[in-house]
Structure formats: structure tokens, C-alpha cells
Design an enzyme around this catalytic site. Sequence first.
Site, PDB file in Angstrom:
ATOM      1  N   HIS A 180      -5.914   9.273 -14.683  1.00 39.97           N
ATOM      2  CA  HIS A 180      -5.864  10.558 -13.973  1.00 39.97           C
ATOM      3  C   HIS A 180      -5.131  10.400 -12.642  1.00 39.97           C
ATOM      4  O   HIS A 180      -5.203   9.356 -12.013  1.00 39.97           O
ATOM      5  CB  HIS A 180      -7.280  11.086 -13.748  1.00 39.97           C
ATOM      6  CG  HIS A 180      -7.943  11.460 -15.032  1.00 39.97           C
ATOM      7  ND1 HIS A 180      -9.295  11.544 -15.178  1.00 39.97           N
ATOM      8  CD2 HIS A 180      -7.406  11.762 -16.244  1.00 39.97           C
ATOM      9  CE1 HIS A 180      -9.572  11.891 -16.424  1.00 39.97           C
ATOM     10  NE2 HIS A 180      -8.445  12.016 -17.092  1.00 39.97           N
ATOM     11  N   LEU A 225      -2.780  12.652  -9.265  1.00 41.67           N
ATOM     12  CA  LEU A 225      -2.066  13.790  -8.673  1.00 41.67           C
ATOM     13  C   LEU A 225      -0.691  13.251  -8.294  1.00 41.67           C
ATOM     14  O   LEU A 225      -0.594  12.178  -7.697  1.00 41.67           O
ATOM     15  CB  LEU A 225      -2.804  14.322  -7.450  1.00 41.67           C
ATOM     16  CG  LEU A 225      -2.199  15.560  -6.787  1.00 41.67           C
ATOM     17  CD1 LEU A 225      -3.294  16.420  -6.167  1.00 41.67           C
ATOM     18  CD2 LEU A 225      -1.178  15.214  -5.712  1.00 41.67           C
ATOM     19  N   HIS A 232       1.134  15.220 -25.701  1.00 40.94           N
ATOM     20  CA  HIS A 232       0.446  15.389 -24.403  1.00 40.94           C
ATOM     21  C   HIS A 232       0.837  14.360 -23.357  1.00 40.94           C
ATOM     22  O   HIS A 232       0.397  14.445 -22.219  1.00 40.94           O
ATOM     23  CB  HIS A 232      -1.067  15.379 -24.597  1.00 40.94           C
ATOM     24  CG  HIS A 232      -1.705  14.017 -24.536  1.00 40.94           C
ATOM     25  ND1 HIS A 232      -1.311  12.960 -25.315  1.00 40.94           N
ATOM     26  CD2 HIS A 232      -2.730  13.546 -23.774  1.00 40.94           C
ATOM     27  CE1 HIS A 232      -2.056  11.906 -25.045  1.00 40.94           C
ATOM     28  NE2 HIS A 232      -2.916  12.233 -24.115  1.00 40.94           N
ATOM     29  N   LYS A 242      -3.839   8.060  -7.240  1.00 34.50           N
ATOM     30  CA  LYS A 242      -4.678   7.776  -8.413  1.00 34.50           C
ATOM     31  C   LYS A 242      -5.828   6.833  -8.062  1.00 34.50           C
ATOM     32  O   LYS A 242      -5.791   6.190  -7.027  1.00 34.50           O
ATOM     33  CB  LYS A 242      -3.844   7.214  -9.560  1.00 34.50           C
ATOM     34  CG  LYS A 242      -3.279   5.829  -9.312  1.00 34.50           C
ATOM     35  CD  LYS A 242      -2.444   5.390 -10.467  1.00 34.50           C
ATOM     36  CE  LYS A 242      -3.182   5.383 -11.780  1.00 34.50           C
ATOM     37  NZ  LYS A 242      -4.384   4.522 -11.824  1.00 34.50           N
TER      38      LYS A 242
END
Lengths: 483, 136
Positions: A206, A208, A406, A482
Site C-alpha cells: 500500500h 501514496l 489491477h 509507504k
Amino acid sequence: MVNISDFKKISDFEWEIPQNVHPDMKVPVRIFATRRLLEKVFDDESIQQAINSATLPGLVGRVLVMPDMHQGYGFPIGGVAATRYPEGVISPGGIGYDINCGVRLLSSNISFEQAEPFLDALANALDYYCPSGVGKGGHIKLSEKELDQVCTEGSRWASKKGYAQAHDLERTEEKGRMEGADPSAVSKRARQRGLDQIGTLGAGNHFLEVDLIEQVFDQSAATVMGLFEGNLAVQIHCGSRGFGHQICSDYVEEFQGAVKRYGIKLPDRELVCAPLTSPEGQRYLKAMRCAANYAFTNRQILTYYARRAFEEVLAGKVSNWELDQVYDIAHNMGKIEVHEINGEKIKVCVHRKGATRAFGPGNPEIPPEYQPIGQPVLVPGSMGTASWVLLGTEESMKRSFGSTCHGAGRMMSRSQAKKKIWGEDLRNQLQSRGIRIRAGSLSGLSEEAPEAYKDVDDVVQTVVGAGIARKVARLVPLIVVKG
Amino acid sequence: MIAKAGYQEIEHTADIALRIWAPSIPELLVQAAKGMFALCGIQGKKSSRRQRIFQINFSDHENLLVNFLSEVLYYVERDKLVLDRFQFTLHDHQMTVIASGYPILSIQKMIKAVTYHKLEIKTTENGFAAQIVFDV
């Protein structure tokens, strides 16, 4: 053991495993891949996992697997499976522990030249406002009552609290709120885990990212989406955190008994499922939708804080520091949808695990401004490499239950990656290319090294070649935050 | 020479996995917990021990293993506690666990969930063995 000679070649981008490869298969498996990508996945168990997934009761059409496929647990990552509603089943493992893990893309009018002197400060501000990493709580603590509201209202709750801008919700899959969520189907333990994790990225893959829009392939579609070459954009990739993980764990546990009660035989206990209309299946759907709404809200709050970081660093220094939402998509989700199969419209429960919904032009589920072009699809690449903005097509509606890839898809294990790549070397290498890294853990960084993933450009080329998506823009990273 | 009880990380493309072995089921649980914490890179802070007592309901050994690991993982997240000593008492399909451990000083990786993927506890010449996959 299946080998490539068992596959029927449909085209340069599609392969089929016939239903007769295993006696328990209910439908064939269709894999979207070039021969090169297909050969790579024989190194792990993804093919066997796809065959196992094809044994679920009530499947229709085919089990589909995207070119970013890799080994998961139960289902392969990149898998799409549709079961007939209401006779079919729902499988929590076919959606994943991180329910509604997804990606949000924000556009800006900030050019790279304007932003460059402030990128270090921006990286620090984003790192502060958007917490990442193991055990990090967020800036917001929910009360029990607020958690109920997040479960049932999703991003609407965030909007009421002032965390959203005008068309954020309109430009979110399901408008940021799935109907039919019921917090009474969520365990006390899941609730407890959900109270302090909202507004956090978590760890693992995950992140940004602040990206540069490097190249636009479809000028008119990109203009509709507010994406212009040379400008900055922001991607947020995260999901429902411990709240969703606990919900999935709770129901995988509960369904261990359900499969016995309903006489369902499966090749792997992680595939456990229950009939969609059973009390267990209905309760899981209600709980899963709570987690989906939690994840939409999570990305909405992170968006609020990303905007705050941009304002804090860039206000007064650039003419317009606003971040405008392009779209927000889920890539781990179970949805009740209507699809045309063999000329017949059928209501199905589509399980997408590591696959993105990619509805074509004219679909009423997508925002009015995107109906002429199709649904935006956000495909993040591995850290330090490109990401893609794609669109759903009419072909994706016909051939992949309105789904596409994805991400890049892993091909190297985490332990191998750690042995081969030093986190510090990787950080230095990325920084020498002008990418600012803010990472909680250096070993976590090496596990997510670009070498551990397939080439995202190959993956995108495959879905475009197969016709189940089309290209809009390619993004390259400037800042990565991250865990 | 291979130890009578132990754990070893095994390759998995996206997640992490362990092979565990032990002469008895309780010892297999202990090895699984130790291995899981090693995969997470957890360092405990040596101080006075904290105790937790919990019950695990289970239908079979695999179910017991998943539920036990999920429980100890929960204390990592909720209490920032790494449990490393266990006493087990078995009554039919319920196991009572008295566990103790230390506050966590540092942690590298969080496990999202303990999975049932291909989980099968096999009887071996020396006891029991299994492979377990964790979602990260």
C-alpha cells in the site's frame, strides 16, 4: 499437473483451460496473457489455484484470470469468478482479506516545473498526514456510533464531516457507499480493530504516490478526466485495514462449518463458501459491505489529508494547488451485477480478487461525464515504475464480466527479494532517479522492489491487446510514501 | 541433524509461508507462533512478563492452528504484545491457553490473516508437520 499443452490458444492474448482438465471444474478458465507472461506463472501455483476456483458451485461463464496473475491463497490474485444469483455461492476468499482494497486517483493543475522545488517538503508533509506502516494509527479515532455510520454511510459520512469535496463521491465506485451494509453482522473484534485505523495506508504494497503524467495516449478522454501531460497527479492505494481483515477471517472461519452443512466439497479450505441466499451468505454480504464502506471512507480521509499537505506546502507558491478526484476503484470486492452470458442477461455475484471493475461506455453505474468514454481503471505499477490510467470497454463487458487487470503482479517471493535487494541500495537508486521515498521499513522497501514484479507495461499491453481496456495515460512516480 | 521441533520459511510469490514440525500438537502450535513472529521481525522488550488467558474452540487440528495463531496475532495488534510461552489445557473441542510474553519493541511486518490455503497437518515419523500461508 497441468502444462501449457493443455491450454487452448484463443488469441495472442487469451488462453483457455478446458473444463475437462479436472472432473470437478464447473466452468473453463480463461487467462488473459501473452505466451511470455503465461510461461512465467508456471513457476508458482496460480494455474492450479485458478482450476480450483473453477470448482465453486453455481459458477457461470468462465473463471477469468488477468495478466498480472500470481499465486494467492485459495483464489489466484487476478481472478474473476461470477456465480449465478441467487442460486450460486459467495466465497470470502474470492474477495480477499483486504476487502475493497483499491486505488484513488487525484488530478492537479500543478506542473512539474512549478512543484519541483517543493517536492521534498511535500514528501515530508504527505508522510506526516497520511500515516503508513505497521501499527500506525491515524489522526482520527472513531466512536462506536461513528463506526456504525462509516459502515452504513461510507464516504457520505466523510462528506458530512467535511472530509470530501464536491464531486469526490460521484467519482467513486458505488458513489463511495454500498447498499445493504449492516454493522450487526460485524464481530466485536473487527469493530475494535476498526476504531483507530481509519485514515491510514497500512503496510505491504500500500502506498501514496505523487506522480508525473508522463504521456497521454487518448487526449480527449484524458481531458475529460482532467489529466494533462507534465502535470502532477496523486494515487492512493489501500483498503479496509484490520477491520476488513478481521471480517474476512471471521467468515472464512464460519464458512468452514457452512460448507459441511450445505454439502459443498472443495479442493482447498480457503475457498470456503456459502449459498448467496443462506443466512451465512447473507450475513457475510452485509459485513463485507461494511468493510467496503470503511475502505471508501479510508481513502476519502487520506484524500482530505493529502489535500491538506498540498495546501500546506504549495499554497502561495503555485497558482492552484487543488487536487481533483478522477476516480476511485475497488480491486478486491464481491458485487451483484447483471451481465450478458451467451446472449442471456443474468444476475450474478462477481468476485474480483486483484481485478478491477472496468465497465464500458454508457453504463449507468459510472458518472455521467465518463459515460461517453467508459469507466476509468487505475493500474498502479510496482514501486518506482510506471502506473497506468485505462478505460473499460464494450469488450470488457462482453468478455470479462466488465473487469480488467489491477497492477503489475508479483513474480518474486518476498524472501527472495530481500536476499537479492538491499532496501538502502534501492532507496538510493530510486532517489538518484529523482523519486523521493518515505518508507517506514527498509526491508519492507526491498520486498516491494520493482524487480519483484512483472513489467506493468507488458500487463497493460496484454489487456489492451485483448480489448478489455484501452490506454489513457502513463504516470511515473516523483514521491512514494509507504509502510 | 534436524531439530525435533522447528520452523522454516518457505517461498511464496506474494505472501509468506512457513513449514513447521514438532513431536506433538501443542509443540506444533508453539513452533507456529515462534515462526510467525520471526516472519514479522518482532523484537520483544525484555521486562516483566505480561499474561493473557484465552480459549480456542476448534473442530480439527487445522482449525485449532489457524484460530490459535489468529488469537496471538490479535494481541500483537491490540496490546503490542509478543507471546512466547504457552501452557495448554484441552477439554474436548476447546483449548485453554495461558500465555505470557513481552511488550513489542519493534516490528517489521504485519500479517493480515492466517489462511487455510493447502493447510493440512500431517502425521510424520517424528510427530506432526504442516505448511501454513499468511496473507501480508
